[in-house]
Design an enzyme around this catalytic site. Structure first.
Site, PDB file in Angstrom:
ATOM      1  N   HIS A 144       0.830  -1.217   0.000  1.00 29.52           N
ATOM      2  CA  HIS A 144       0.000   0.000   0.000  1.00 29.52           C
ATOM      3  C   HIS A 144       0.856   1.255   0.000  1.00 29.52           C
ATOM      4  O   HIS A 144       1.932   1.293   0.595  1.00 29.52           O
ATOM      5  CB  HIS A 144      -0.992  -0.002   1.166  1.00 29.52           C
ATOM      6  CG  HIS A 144      -0.381   0.162   2.529  1.00 29.52           C
ATOM      7  ND1 HIS A 144      -0.212   1.392   3.123  1.00 29.52           N
ATOM      8  CD2 HIS A 144       0.085  -0.748   3.415  1.00 29.52           C
ATOM      9  CE1 HIS A 144       0.321   1.217   4.323  1.00 29.52           C
ATOM     10  NE2 HIS A 144       0.519  -0.066   4.525  1.00 29.52           N
ATOM     11  N   ASP A 167       6.022   2.347   6.958  1.00 26.72           N
ATOM     12  CA  ASP A 167       4.651   1.868   6.694  1.00 26.72           C
ATOM     13  C   ASP A 167       3.950   2.823   5.728  1.00 26.72           C
ATOM     14  O   ASP A 167       3.270   3.739   6.143  1.00 26.72           O
ATOM     15  CB  ASP A 167       3.906   1.764   8.022  1.00 26.72           C
ATOM     16  CG  ASP A 167       2.528   1.124   7.873  1.00 26.72           C
ATOM     17  OD1 ASP A 167       2.239   0.592   6.789  1.00 26.72           O
ATOM     18  OD2 ASP A 167       1.748   1.177   8.832  1.00 26.72           O
ATOM     19  N   GLU A 202      -5.194   1.340   2.256  1.00 23.78           N
ATOM     20  CA  GLU A 202      -5.093   0.111   3.067  1.00 23.78           C
ATOM     21  C   GLU A 202      -5.443   0.403   4.515  1.00 23.78           C
ATOM     22  O   GLU A 202      -6.092  -0.385   5.198  1.00 23.78           O
ATOM     23  CB  GLU A 202      -3.657  -0.446   2.987  1.00 23.78           C
ATOM     24  CG  GLU A 202      -3.454  -1.773   3.723  1.00 23.78           C
ATOM     25  CD  GLU A 202      -2.862  -1.644   5.126  1.00 23.78           C
ATOM     26  OE1 GLU A 202      -2.653  -2.672   5.771  1.00 23.78           O
ATOM     27  OE2 GLU A 202      -2.623  -0.504   5.586  1.00 23.78           O
ATOM     28  N   GLU A 203      -5.003   1.584   4.966  1.00 25.48           N
ATOM     29  CA  GLU A 203      -5.087   1.908   6.396  1.00 25.48           C
ATOM     30  C   GLU A 203      -6.519   2.128   6.887  1.00 25.48           C
ATOM     31  O   GLU A 203      -6.747   2.229   8.081  1.00 25.48           O
ATOM     32  CB  GLU A 203      -4.230   3.148   6.704  1.00 25.48           C
ATOM     33  CG  GLU A 203      -2.742   2.977   6.386  1.00 25.48           C
ATOM     34  CD  GLU A 203      -1.994   2.116   7.400  1.00 25.48           C
ATOM     35  OE1 GLU A 203      -2.648   1.475   8.240  1.00 25.48           O
ATOM     36  OE2 GLU A 203      -0.753   2.093   7.325  1.00 25.48           O
ATOM     37  N   ASP A 218       4.647  -5.048   2.983  1.00 23.66           N
ATOM     38  CA  ASP A 218       4.145  -3.962   3.818  1.00 23.66           C
ATOM     39  C   ASP A 218       5.017  -3.912   5.067  1.00 23.66           C
ATOM     40  O   ASP A 218       4.861  -4.736   5.956  1.00 23.66           O
ATOM     41  CB  ASP A 218       2.675  -4.236   4.177  1.00 23.66           C
ATOM     42  CG  ASP A 218       2.061  -3.101   4.974  1.00 23.66           C
ATOM     43  OD1 ASP A 218       2.762  -2.108   5.252  1.00 23.66           O
ATOM     44  OD2 ASP A 218       0.869  -3.216   5.329  1.00 23.66           O
ATOM     45  N   HIS A 242       2.413   4.665  12.174  1.00 16.00           N
ATOM     46  CA  HIS A 242       1.181   5.399  12.477  1.00 16.00           C
ATOM     47  C   HIS A 242       1.434   6.606  13.386  1.00 16.00           C
ATOM     48  O   HIS A 242       0.542   7.059  14.085  1.00 16.00           O
ATOM     49  CB  HIS A 242       0.099   4.473  13.080  1.00 16.00           C
ATOM     50  CG  HIS A 242      -0.260   3.325  12.175  1.00 16.00           C
ATOM     51  ND1 HIS A 242      -1.128   2.331  12.529  1.00 16.00           N
ATOM     52  CD2 HIS A 242       0.121   3.036  10.911  1.00 16.00           C
ATOM     53  CE1 HIS A 242      -1.248   1.465  11.541  1.00 16.00           C
ATOM     54  NE2 HIS A 242      -0.501   1.872  10.539  1.00 16.00           N
TER      55      HIS A 242
HETATM   56 ZN   LIG Z   1       1.061  -0.920   6.382  1.00 19.67          ZN
END
Ligand SMILES: [Zn+2]
Length: 480
Positions: A201, A217, A251-252, A279, A361
Site C-alpha cells: 500500500h 509503513d 489500506e489503512e 508492507d 502510524h
Molecule cells: Zn502498512
C-alpha cells in the site's frame, strides 16, 4: 499477543458519544476487537453478527480508528465492507476452491542470481525519501493522489528506458476512497491469463492526517517493489505468465483499494496463481531478517514455497539471509484481500510481530529510524526470486491448469487426446520430457486426435497444448 498488552492503554481513552452525524460504515473484524470496542464505546458500534472469531459490525469512524491506533499492532484491524449485506456475507463466505494450484519448482538459478547481484539498497532509500517528502499520504489528501501519479511516472520512466511495448500501466479509481491505486502489468509471453502479483500500500495514516510520513509503513514496501521492477527491466526479463505490481490506495482504512481490485479479479474469474504482499520491510527489529506471516489470511503452500526459495537462494554466500515465522492480527495487510477471494497469498514481514517498527502510524515514522535500506533490499531479493520462479513457464508442471478438460489416454504407444468445451483450434502441441526438452512438436491440430509416441522411451512426459485463443492446457502422462 501484543494486542492484549495494549488493552490498558486503550482503556485510558475516554469513551465518547457518537452522534449519528459522524461517519459510520460497515466492516468485519476479530470478534474480540468488536466486543472490546462495544465495551468501551457502547454508542459507537453495533455488532450485527458474530461467526466463530469474526464479527460483522456497523461502526463510527473514530471508534474504528482507535482500534488500529491503539489495539492491533499493524494495519487497520478491520476490513471495510460496502454495506450490511456485504459485511454479513463475509462471515459466511465459502472460499472458492483453488483448482489452479501451481506446482512450485525452483530452476531459474542463473537468472535469479544475476538479478540478486543487481539489487541496490540506495535505490530503495531514494523511493522511501521521495514518498516521505509528501508529508502525508493519507487517502483523503491530495498528496496521496500526487504520490500515486508520481510513482506511475517513476515506473514508466524505468520502462521507457527499455523501449518495451509489453508493459502497461493502469490508474485504478475506487468507489470508497478518493485515492487511486496503481497497477503495472508485464504481459505474459506464453500464458498471459495466469497472473503473478506483488503488491503493497502507498497510503499512510496517523491521528493527525496532515503529518503522516509513513516511511516504513509503507514507503519501504513500495521502495522494495520499485527495486524489483528496476532489476527485472535491467535484465530485460520477459515472464511467461503475466506479472503485475500494485501500489494500493487506502489500506489503512480497511484494505479498501486492494479489496476492490481483488474482488474485481475474482469476479472476472482471473487466475491469480500467487500473490505476495510487501508492507513494512525496512526495520530490523528481530534476530532474523524476514518473517513469513502465518495466519488464516496467508496460504500454507505459498509460505512453504517462499521458505524453499529462501533455503535455495539465501542459505549462504553474498545473498545470505535468515528467516522466521510469525503471526499478525486480523486484516493486518492487503494479502487478506487476495486470500479471501480464493487466491494463494503470502506476507513476508520485517520482524517478528510485536518487534516491528514502533513508530508506525506516528509522525516519527521516518527513514532516519532505519538510516539505510539494507533491510528492505533483502525483501527485494525474495521478491525477485518469487517473481522469476513463479512467472516462468508451466511447462515443467504436472498439473492441469485449466477448467476446460484436457483428456489424455495412452494406448498402444499412441496419445489419444481430447479437449472438452474448447471452441478454438489447437495452435501447437509440445510434448516435453522431465528435463523440459521438447520431444515432439505439432501445429494446427483439431481439438481431438491421436499422436504417435512410437519412439518415446518409458517415463513421464508433459503434453502442452496451446489453443488459438491463447489458452494453454497441460497434463502429465506415462509411457510404459
Ligand atoms: Zn502498512
Amino acid at each position: 499477543m501484543k494486542k492484549l498488552t495494549n488493552i490498558l492503554l486503550f482503556l485510558l481513552i475516554s469513551s465518547g458519544i457518537f452522534a449519528q452525524e459522524t461517519d459510520w460504515f460497515y466492516a468485519t473484524m476479530h470478534a474480540e476487537s468488536a466486543q472490546m470496542l462495544k465495551n468501551n464505546h457502547p454508542e459507537g458500534i453495533q455488532i450485527l453478527e458474530t461467526e466463530e472469531n469474526e464479527s460483522a459490525v456497523y461502526v463510527a469512524e473514530e471508534v474504528a480508528h482507535e482500534l488500529h491506533q491503539n489495539i492491533v499492532v499493524h494495519g487497520p484491524g478491520f476490513i471495510f465492507r460496502t454495506d450490511k449485506t456485504a459485511a454479513i456475507d463475509a462471515l459466511h463466505r465459502v472460499l472458492p476452491k483453488n483448482e489452479n494450484i501451481l506446482e512450485f519448482t525452483i530452476d531459474q538459478d542463473v537468472l535469479v542470481n544475476q538479478c540478486l547481484n543487481l539489487v541496490n539498497a540506495s535505490n530503495i532509500e531514494e523511493t522511501i525519501l521521495d514518498l516521505q517528502a509528501y508529508g502525508t499520504r493519507h487517502h483523503t489528501k491530495l498528496q496521496a493522489e500526487q504520490a500515486v501519479l508520481a510513482m506511475k511516472q517513476k515506473w514508466e520512466n524505468l520502462v521507457a528506458a527499455t523501449g518495451r511495448t509489453d508493459i502497461s500501466f493502469r490508474i485504478v479509481e475506487h468507489v470508497n476512497t478518493p485515492m487511486p491505486s496503481l497497477v503495472m502489468t508485464i504481459a505474459g509471453a506464453e500464458i498471459p491469463d495466469e497472473f503473478v502479483i506483488v503488491g503493497g500500500h502507498l497510503d499512510s495514516i496517523t491521528p493527525d492526517i496532515n503529518d503522516a510520513p509513513g516511511a516504513d509503513d509503507n514507503a519501504s514496501g513500495i521502495g522494495t517493489i520499485t527495486e524489483i521492477i528496476r532489476v527485472l527491466l535491467d535484465v530485460n526479463y520477459k515472464p511467461k505468465r503475466t506479472v503485475e505490481f500494485m501500489a494500493y490506495a487506502a489500506e489503512e482504512i480497511g484494505l479498501v483499494g486492494s479489496r476492490e481490485i481483488a474482488q474485481e479479479y475474482a469476479g472476472q474469474g482471473k487466475n491469480v496463481v500467487a500473490y505476495v504482499q510487501f508492507d513494512m520491510t525496512n526495520y530490523n527489529g528481530s534476530s532474523n531478517d524476514i518473517y513469513i506471516i502465518e495466519d488464516e489470511y496467508t496460504s500454507n503452500e505459498l509460505n512453504l514455497y517462499l521458505i524453499e526459495l529462501l533455503e535455495h537462494y539465501n542459505a549462504s554466500g553474498t545473498h545470505a539471509l535468515t528467516y522466521g515465522s510469525s503471526q499478525c492480527n486480523y486484516a493486518c495487510s492487503d494479502h487478506a484481500s487476495w486470500k479471501e477471494n480464493g487466491y494463494l497469498a503470502s506476507f513476508p514481514f520485517e520482524s517478528a510481530f510485536g518487534q516491528h517498527n514502533p513508530n508506525i502510524h506516528t509522525p516519527n515514522d521516518e527513514f532516519s529510524v532505519s538510516g539505510s535500506a539494507t533491510h528492505a533490499a533483502k525483501f527485494t531479493k525474495l521478491g525477485l526470486q518469487f517473481v522469476i520462479e513463479t512467472a516462468k513457464s508451466t511447462m515443467m508442471s504436472t498439473q492441469d491448469f485449466s477448467n476446460t478438460n484436457l483428456n489424455l489416454v495412452v494406448k498402444d504407444k499412441n496419445l489419444i487426446y481430447n479437449i472438452d468445451h474448447l471452441n478454438s483450434k489447437i495452435q501447437s502441441l509440445n510434448i516435453l520430457d522431465s528435463g523440459a526438452r521438447k520431444i515432439i512438436s505439432k501445429s494446427n491440430l483439431e481439438i481431438s486426435g491421436t499422436i504417435s509416441l512410437q519412439n518415446l522411451p518409458h517415463g513421464f512426459y508433459i503434453a502442452v497444448f496451446k489453443a488459438t485463443n491463447g489458452k494453454t492446457f497441460t497434463k502429465k502422462f506415462l509411457v510404459k
